[in-house]
Design a protein around this motif. Structure first.
Motif, PDB file in Angstrom:
ATOM      1  N   ALA A   9       0.770  -1.035  -0.467  1.00 59.06           N
ATOM      2  CA  ALA A   9      -0.204  -0.230   0.437  1.00 59.06           C
ATOM      3  C   ALA A   9       0.863   1.690   0.033  1.00 59.06           C
ATOM      4  O   ALA A   9       1.725   0.985   0.824  1.00 59.06           O
ATOM      5  CB  ALA A   9      -1.200   0.159   1.525  1.00 59.06           C
ATOM      6  N   ASP A  10       0.538   2.534  -0.978  1.00 61.84           N
ATOM      7  CA  ASP A  10       1.366   3.484  -1.064  1.00 61.84           C
ATOM      8  C   ASP A  10       0.793   4.592  -0.451  1.00 61.84           C
ATOM      9  O   ASP A  10      -0.630   4.692  -0.758  1.00 61.84           O
ATOM     10  CB  ASP A  10       1.252   3.488  -2.561  1.00 61.84           C
ATOM     11  CG  ASP A  10       2.135   4.970  -3.088  1.00 61.84           C
ATOM     12  OD1 ASP A  10       3.414   5.531  -2.082  1.00 61.84           O
ATOM     13  OD2 ASP A  10       2.511   5.101  -4.423  1.00 61.84           O
ATOM     14  N   MET A  11       1.366   4.837   0.524  1.00 60.96           N
ATOM     15  CA  MET A  11       0.814   5.993   1.229  1.00 60.96           C
ATOM     16  C   MET A  11       1.509   7.443   0.662  1.00 60.96           C
ATOM     17  O   MET A  11       1.228   8.789   1.109  1.00 60.96           O
ATOM     18  CB  MET A  11       1.771   5.624   2.888  1.00 60.96           C
ATOM     19  CG  MET A  11       0.862   4.852   3.419  1.00 60.96           C
ATOM     20  SD  MET A  11      -1.091   5.255   3.981  1.00 60.96           S
ATOM     21  CE  MET A  11      -0.791   6.396   5.928  1.00 60.96           C
ATOM     22  N   SER A  12       2.231   6.887  -0.006  1.00 57.44           N
ATOM     23  CA  SER A  12       2.864   8.542  -1.013  1.00 57.44           C
ATOM     24  C   SER A  12       1.444   9.431  -1.913  1.00 57.44           C
ATOM     25  O   SER A  12       2.165  10.891  -1.643  1.00 57.44           O
ATOM     26  CB  SER A  12       3.637   8.354  -1.872  1.00 57.44           C
ATOM     27  OG  SER A  12       2.571   8.262  -2.852  1.00 57.44           O
ATOM     28  N   SER A  13       0.445   9.418  -1.051  1.00 52.24           N
ATOM     29  CA  SER A  13      -0.665   9.834  -1.808  1.00 52.24           C
ATOM     30  C   SER A  13      -1.312  11.092  -0.552  1.00 52.24           C
ATOM     31  O   SER A  13      -2.390  11.830  -1.040  1.00 52.24           O
ATOM     32  CB  SER A  13      -1.401   9.790  -2.602  1.00 52.24           C
ATOM     33  OG  SER A  13      -2.441   8.001  -1.488  1.00 52.24           O
ATOM     34  N   VAL A  14      -0.994  11.372   0.586  1.00 57.13           N
ATOM     35  CA  VAL A  14      -1.358  11.667   2.017  1.00 57.13           C
ATOM     36  C   VAL A  14      -0.553  12.331   1.350  1.00 57.13           C
ATOM     37  O   VAL A  14       0.691  12.805   1.630  1.00 57.13           O
ATOM     38  CB  VAL A  14      -0.590  10.472   2.886  1.00 57.13           C
ATOM     39  CG1 VAL A  14      -1.546  11.232   4.336  1.00 57.13           C
ATOM     40  CG2 VAL A  14      -2.157   9.751   3.100  1.00 57.13           C
ATOM     41  N   VAL A  37      -6.416  13.219   0.892  1.00 56.53           N
ATOM     42  CA  VAL A  37      -5.054  11.280  -0.397  1.00 56.53           C
ATOM     43  C   VAL A  37      -6.488  11.808  -0.816  1.00 56.53           C
ATOM     44  O   VAL A  37      -7.921  11.922  -1.015  1.00 56.53           O
ATOM     45  CB  VAL A  37      -5.850  10.075   0.366  1.00 56.53           C
ATOM     46  CG1 VAL A  37      -5.077   9.410  -0.362  1.00 56.53           C
ATOM     47  CG2 VAL A  37      -5.005  10.542   2.187  1.00 56.53           C
ATOM     48  N   ARG A  38      -4.997  12.029  -2.550  1.00 60.99           N
ATOM     49  CA  ARG A  38      -6.541  12.019  -3.884  1.00 60.99           C
ATOM     50  C   ARG A  38      -6.573  10.046  -4.249  1.00 60.99           C
ATOM     51  O   ARG A  38      -6.134   9.430  -3.751  1.00 60.99           O
ATOM     52  CB  ARG A  38      -5.854  12.050  -4.759  1.00 60.99           C
ATOM     53  CG  ARG A  38      -5.295  13.653  -4.507  1.00 60.99           C
ATOM     54  CD  ARG A  38      -5.213  14.470  -5.857  1.00 60.99           C
ATOM     55  NE  ARG A  38      -4.782  16.211  -6.091  1.00 60.99           N
ATOM     56  CZ  ARG A  38      -5.832  17.210  -5.465  1.00 60.99           C
ATOM     57  NH1 ARG A  38      -7.051  16.659  -5.929  1.00 60.99           N
ATOM     58  NH2 ARG A  38      -5.498  17.719  -5.517  1.00 60.99           N
ATOM     59  N   HIS A  39      -7.848  10.241  -4.934  1.00 60.92           N
ATOM     60  CA  HIS A  39      -8.273   8.729  -5.299  1.00 60.92           C
ATOM     61  C   HIS A  39      -8.710   9.046  -6.828  1.00 60.92           C
ATOM     62  O   HIS A  39      -8.636   9.898  -7.688  1.00 60.92           O
ATOM     63  CB  HIS A  39      -9.605   8.535  -4.836  1.00 60.92           C
ATOM     64  CG  HIS A  39     -10.963   9.196  -4.946  1.00 60.92           C
ATOM     65  ND1 HIS A  39     -11.841   9.291  -5.430  1.00 60.92           N
ATOM     66  CD2 HIS A  39     -11.840   9.912  -3.224  1.00 60.92           C
ATOM     67  CE1 HIS A  39     -12.326  10.157  -5.555  1.00 60.92           C
ATOM     68  NE2 HIS A  39     -12.529  10.268  -4.429  1.00 60.92           N
ATOM     69  N   GLY A  40      -9.060   7.875  -7.130  1.00 55.74           N
ATOM     70  CA  GLY A  40      -9.158   7.617  -8.239  1.00 55.74           C
ATOM     71  C   GLY A  40      -7.977   7.624  -9.347  1.00 55.74           C
ATOM     72  O   GLY A  40      -6.802   7.342  -8.668  1.00 55.74           O
ATOM     73  N   GLY A  41      -8.325   6.752 -10.650  1.00 54.30           N
ATOM     74  CA  GLY A  41      -7.362   6.780 -11.900  1.00 54.30           C
ATOM     75  C   GLY A  41      -6.394   5.933 -10.911  1.00 54.30           C
ATOM     76  O   GLY A  41      -6.784   5.157 -11.358  1.00 54.30           O
ATOM     77  N   SER A  42      -5.347   6.503 -11.046  1.00 54.88           N
ATOM     78  CA  SER A  42      -4.112   4.480 -10.813  1.00 54.88           C
ATOM     79  C   SER A  42      -3.692   5.237  -9.025  1.00 54.88           C
ATOM     80  O   SER A  42      -3.247   4.311  -8.701  1.00 54.88           O
ATOM     81  CB  SER A  42      -2.819   5.672 -11.733  1.00 54.88           C
ATOM     82  OG  SER A  42      -2.231   6.519 -11.217  1.00 54.88           O
ATOM     83  N   GLY A  43      -4.935   5.704  -8.638  1.00 55.73           N
ATOM     84  CA  GLY A  43      -4.092   5.848  -7.167  1.00 55.73           C
ATOM     85  C   GLY A  43      -5.916   5.102  -6.234  1.00 55.73           C
ATOM     86  O   GLY A  43      -6.243   4.003  -7.291  1.00 55.73           O
ATOM     87  N   PRO A  44      -6.204   5.321  -5.399  1.00 55.79           N
ATOM     88  CA  PRO A  44      -7.057   4.414  -4.088  1.00 55.79           C
ATOM     89  C   PRO A  44      -8.126   4.637  -4.692  1.00 55.79           C
ATOM     90  O   PRO A  44      -8.791   5.669  -4.717  1.00 55.79           O
ATOM     91  CB  PRO A  44      -6.209   5.137  -2.547  1.00 55.79           C
ATOM     92  CG  PRO A  44      -5.759   6.033  -2.425  1.00 55.79           C
ATOM     93  CD  PRO A  44      -5.131   6.110  -4.116  1.00 55.79           C
ATOM     94  N   SER A  45      -9.094   3.253  -4.364  1.00 54.01           N
ATOM     95  CA  SER A  45     -10.383   3.431  -3.847  1.00 54.01           C
ATOM     96  C   SER A  45     -10.705   5.530  -2.857  1.00 54.01           C
ATOM     97  O   SER A  45      -9.791   5.018  -2.485  1.00 54.01           O
ATOM     98  CB  SER A  45     -11.368   2.971  -3.969  1.00 54.01           C
ATOM     99  OG  SER A  45     -10.783   1.990  -2.483  1.00 54.01           O
ATOM    100  N   PRO A  46     -11.958   5.467  -3.099  1.00 59.44           N
ATOM    101  CA  PRO A  46     -12.461   6.611  -2.347  1.00 59.44           C
ATOM    102  C   PRO A  46     -12.254   6.351  -0.975  1.00 59.44           C
ATOM    103  O   PRO A  46     -12.279   6.691   0.166  1.00 59.44           O
ATOM    104  CB  PRO A  46     -14.199   7.021  -2.920  1.00 59.44           C
ATOM    105  CG  PRO A  46     -13.722   6.750  -4.312  1.00 59.44           C
ATOM    106  CD  PRO A  46     -13.273   6.076  -4.462  1.00 59.44           C
TER     107      PRO A  46
END
Length: 110
Positions: A8-13, A29-38
């Motif tokens: 799990a990548d926490m770099s989006s926080v 935290v951004r979601h969608g696209g190649s990021g995590p689900s909401p």
């Protein structure tokens, strides 16, 4: 049960800045696209504020699926590209807002 992969990548926080130099009160935290689900974005944001790995949140008394159905949250937020959806909830001492592209968590002031 909501599972997380070992990678799990926490770099989006993104911690929101504070003026006092104290720990952040808000995390985005951004979601969608190649990021995590909401729903995973919610978990990652709260884990960041709690200072724990997302897989350890249950030890802190934070279990998302006890308060909201993660699949339903994902469907409501990401399943509506033509609508500006904003879901707000409070649980386990956190206020959470999930918008069309990010989840924002802050410690509840209650």
């Amino acid at each position: 049960m909501y599972q997380f992969g070992e990678d799990a990548d926490m770099s989006s926080v993104t911690p929101e800045p504070t003026d006092s130099g104290s720990p952040p009160e808000t995390a985005r935290v951004r979601h969608g696209g190649s990021g995590p689900s909401p729903s995973l974005a919610v978990v990652e944001a709260i884990a960041d504020l709690a200072g724990v790995d997302p897989t350890d949140l249950s030890d802190e008394g934070v279990v998302l699926y006890e308060h909201v159905d993660p699949d339903a949250l994902n469907a409501i937020v990401s399943g509506r590209p033509d609508a500006d959806v904003d879901v707000s909830l409070t649980f386990a001492g956190y206020d959470v807002r999930v918008g069309p592209d990010s989840a924002v968590a802050r410690r509840s002031r209650e």
